[in-house]
Design an enzyme around this catalytic site. Structure first.
Site: not given
Ligand code: NI
Length: 168
Positions: A46, A51, A91-92, A134-135, A138
């Site tokens: 995701g 991000q 998470c990236l 989660h997204e 963000h």
């Molecule tokens: Ni993330």
């Protein structure tokens, strides 16, 4: 297409509140394609526009084994939550850190627009259900580690800063 730069926790820009998407023209299409390439290359399941330092209400996800089921969520809203989730998340923007977050639902229904502005509704559980929650966070300026204890957050921030220094 292009690989985009990812913001890393504790970058303040990750706390920016995303604005609704109103223009579905070529610029948005290019952004979605670049985000997909960035997510697949990472690799991740995701990625939110936040991000990549674009503060629009847009995230993508693909939890398929073959990386061939890209989902695009624009101006998303969770309309139903049910149960509790026991999965660890990562998470990236917080590389190498995995933890469980309290308060995640086991199943969610999300209403959103697709990349052409067409409305859809999706009910998801498991990894995709967690990914959606989660997204969406963000887009609200929230990173998953901010649900963890203050002490854990300080340790994570210190560890990430150290790793960044090493790679420079
Ligand atoms: Ni993330």
């Amino acid at each position: 297409m292009a690989i985009l730069n990812l913001l890393h926790f504790p970058d303040e820009r990750l706390h920016t509140l995303a604005q609704p998407v109103t223009d579905f023209g070529p610029e948005l299409q290019r952004l979605i394609d670049d985000m997909a390439e960035t997510m697949y290359a990472a690799p991740g399941v995701g990625l939110a526009a936040t991000q990549v330092d674009v503060h629009k209400q847009l995230f993508i996800a693909d939890v398929s084994e073959e990386n061939n089921r890209l989902l695009v969520f624009i101006n998303p809203k969770i309309t139903r939550r049910e149960g509790e989730c026991e999965l660890e998340e990562g998470c990236l923007s917080v590389p190498g850190i995995y933890d469980k977050v309290a308060g995640r639902a086991r199943e969610v229904t999300v209403e959103a627009l697709d990349r052409h502005g067409k409305p859809f509704s999706l009910t998801a559980d498991g990894l995709l259900g967690l990914c959606i929650q989660h997204e969406l966070d963000h887009l609200l300026g929230k990173v998953f580690v901010e649900y963890l204890s203050r002490l854990k957050q300080e340790r994570i921030a210190k560890k990430l800063k150290k790793n960044q220094r090493k790679s420079m």
